[in-house]
Design a protein around this motif. Structure first.
Motif, PDB file in Angstrom:
ATOM      1  N   LYS A   1     -23.004  38.019  52.864  1.00  0.00           N
ATOM      2  CA  LYS A   1     -23.237  36.572  52.773  1.00  0.00           C
ATOM      3  C   LYS A   1     -22.952  36.072  51.366  1.00  0.00           C
ATOM      4  O   LYS A   1     -22.371  35.000  51.186  1.00  0.00           O
ATOM      5  N   LYS A   2     -23.342  36.853  50.352  1.00  0.00           N
ATOM      6  CA  LYS A   2     -23.065  36.455  48.969  1.00  0.00           C
ATOM      7  C   LYS A   2     -21.559  36.464  48.700  1.00  0.00           C
ATOM      8  O   LYS A   2     -21.051  35.597  47.989  1.00  0.00           O
ATOM      9  N   MET A   3     -20.852  37.422  49.285  1.00  0.00           N
ATOM     10  CA  MET A   3     -19.396  37.469  49.136  1.00  0.00           C
ATOM     11  C   MET A   3     -18.751  36.240  49.771  1.00  0.00           C
ATOM     12  O   MET A   3     -17.835  35.638  49.196  1.00  0.00           O
ATOM     13  N   GLN A   4     -19.243  35.853  50.960  1.00  0.00           N
ATOM     14  CA  GLN A   4     -18.714  34.661  51.622  1.00  0.00           C
ATOM     15  C   GLN A   4     -18.980  33.409  50.790  1.00  0.00           C
ATOM     16  O   GLN A   4     -18.111  32.537  50.677  1.00  0.00           O
ATOM     17  N   ARG A   5     -20.153  33.328  50.205  1.00  0.00           N
ATOM     18  CA  ARG A   5     -20.494  32.169  49.375  1.00  0.00           C
ATOM     19  C   ARG A   5     -19.576  32.108  48.153  1.00  0.00           C
ATOM     20  O   ARG A   5     -19.062  31.039  47.800  1.00  0.00           O
ATOM     21  N   GLU A   6     -19.344  33.260  47.504  1.00  0.00           N
ATOM     22  CA  GLU A   6     -18.466  33.295  46.336  1.00  0.00           C
ATOM     23  C   GLU A   6     -17.038  32.902  46.717  1.00  0.00           C
ATOM     24  O   GLU A   6     -16.370  32.171  45.990  1.00  0.00           O
TER      25      GLU A   6
ATOM     26  N   ASP B   1      -9.326  25.007  39.052  1.00  0.00           N
ATOM     27  CA  ASP B   1      -9.690  25.607  37.766  1.00  0.00           C
ATOM     28  C   ASP B   1      -9.584  27.125  37.872  1.00  0.00           C
ATOM     29  O   ASP B   1     -10.432  27.779  38.484  1.00  0.00           O
ATOM     30  N   ASP B   2      -8.538  27.690  37.256  1.00  0.00           N
ATOM     31  CA  ASP B   2      -8.280  29.131  37.366  1.00  0.00           C
ATOM     32  C   ASP B   2      -9.400  29.988  36.784  1.00  0.00           C
ATOM     33  O   ASP B   2      -9.709  31.046  37.323  1.00  0.00           O
ATOM     34  N   SER B   3     -10.022  29.545  35.699  1.00  0.00           N
ATOM     35  CA  SER B   3     -11.062  30.367  35.081  1.00  0.00           C
ATOM     36  C   SER B   3     -12.287  30.489  35.989  1.00  0.00           C
ATOM     37  O   SER B   3     -12.893  31.557  36.078  1.00  0.00           O
ATOM     38  N   ILE B   4     -12.637  29.426  36.686  1.00  0.00           N
ATOM     39  CA  ILE B   4     -13.778  29.479  37.614  1.00  0.00           C
ATOM     40  C   ILE B   4     -13.430  30.341  38.820  1.00  0.00           C
ATOM     41  O   ILE B   4     -14.258  31.132  39.279  1.00  0.00           O
ATOM     42  N   VAL B   5     -12.213  30.217  39.321  1.00  0.00           N
ATOM     43  CA  VAL B   5     -11.777  31.027  40.467  1.00  0.00           C
ATOM     44  C   VAL B   5     -11.832  32.506  40.092  1.00  0.00           C
ATOM     45  O   VAL B   5     -12.308  33.344  40.868  1.00  0.00           O
ATOM     46  N   LYS B   6     -11.355  32.851  38.892  1.00  0.00           N
ATOM     47  CA  LYS B   6     -11.370  34.245  38.449  1.00  0.00           C
ATOM     48  C   LYS B   6     -12.797  34.785  38.340  1.00  0.00           C
ATOM     49  O   LYS B   6     -13.053  35.947  38.638  1.00  0.00           O
ATOM     50  N   LYS B   7     -13.738  33.939  37.917  1.00  0.00           N
ATOM     51  CA  LYS B   7     -15.141  34.377  37.842  1.00  0.00           C
ATOM     52  C   LYS B   7     -15.691  34.668  39.238  1.00  0.00           C
ATOM     53  O   LYS B   7     -16.402  35.656  39.438  1.00  0.00           O
TER      54      LYS B   7
ATOM     55  N   GLN C   1     -15.572  41.134  43.571  1.00  0.00           N
ATOM     56  CA  GLN C   1     -15.220  42.526  43.288  1.00  0.00           C
ATOM     57  C   GLN C   1     -16.474  43.345  42.981  1.00  0.00           C
ATOM     58  O   GLN C   1     -16.628  44.465  43.469  1.00  0.00           O
ATOM     59  N   LEU C   2     -17.365  42.792  42.202  1.00  0.00           N
ATOM     60  CA  LEU C   2     -18.616  43.472  41.877  1.00  0.00           C
ATOM     61  C   LEU C   2     -19.449  43.725  43.134  1.00  0.00           C
ATOM     62  O   LEU C   2     -20.011  44.812  43.317  1.00  0.00           O
ATOM     63  N   LEU C   3     -19.503  42.743  44.010  1.00  0.00           N
ATOM     64  CA  LEU C   3     -20.243  42.908  45.262  1.00  0.00           C
ATOM     65  C   LEU C   3     -19.594  43.974  46.152  1.00  0.00           C
ATOM     66  O   LEU C   3     -20.292  44.751  46.807  1.00  0.00           O
ATOM     67  N   CYS C   4     -18.271  44.029  46.153  1.00  0.00           N
ATOM     68  CA  CYS C   4     -17.566  45.074  46.923  1.00  0.00           C
ATOM     69  C   CYS C   4     -17.909  46.451  46.381  1.00  0.00           C
ATOM     70  O   CYS C   4     -18.154  47.392  47.147  1.00  0.00           O
ATOM     71  N   GLU C   5     -17.918  46.594  45.067  1.00  0.00           N
ATOM     72  CA  GLU C   5     -18.259  47.878  44.460  1.00  0.00           C
ATOM     73  C   GLU C   5     -19.697  48.268  44.790  1.00  0.00           C
ATOM     74  O   GLU C   5     -19.980  49.438  45.065  1.00  0.00           O
ATOM     75  N   LEU C   6     -20.585  47.294  44.773  1.00  0.00           N
ATOM     76  CA  LEU C   6     -21.975  47.559  45.113  1.00  0.00           C
ATOM     77  C   LEU C   6     -22.091  48.028  46.563  1.00  0.00           C
ATOM     78  O   LEU C   6     -22.793  49.000  46.863  1.00  0.00           O
ATOM     79  N   LEU C   7     -21.375  47.377  47.428  1.00  0.00           N
ATOM     80  CA  LEU C   7     -21.393  47.746  48.845  1.00  0.00           C
ATOM     81  C   LEU C   7     -20.808  49.139  49.063  1.00  0.00           C
ATOM     82  O   LEU C   7     -21.332  49.936  49.842  1.00  0.00           O
TER      83      LEU C   7
END
Length: 94
Positions: free
Chosen positions: A10-15, A25-31, A37-43
């Motif tokens: 759900k957090k990945m979908q929200r992001e 805004d490319d910088s916000i999209v990259k964040k 990516q961090l959530l994928c690694e956690l999963l």
């Protein structure tokens, strides 16, 4: 404390949704992408991928390695070259 897989998804979908809305805004999209990516690694850490032990079939081995028997046997019209100072068929055989 383990986090439920559903919560992470759900957090990945929200992001992802927020990244799509802020696509100008490319910088916000990259964040947001970095957060995904961090959530994928956690999963992946919580649920390691199952190790699949597959046997390679003869056909797959032949496709990957080539037909070694065909390379060793000279075909019709092919005469193996025999020189006194040559050690093998390969250029790298010294």
């Amino acid at each position: 404390m383990a986090v439920a897989t559903d919560t992470i998804l759900k957090k990945m979908q929200r992001e992802l949704t927020e990244a799509q809305h802020m696509s100008a805004d490319d910088s916000i999209v990259k964040k947001h992408i970095a957060n995904i990516q961090l959530l994928c690694e956690l999963l992946n850490e919580e649920q390691p991928l199952p190790e699949s032990k597959q046997e390679m079939t003869d056909r797959e081995l032949k496709a990957m390695m080539g037909d070694a028997a065909a390379e060793q046997q000279p075909g019709p019209g092919r005469n193996p070259i025999d020189h006194d100072d040559a050690n093998g068929k390969s250029l790298f055989d010294f």
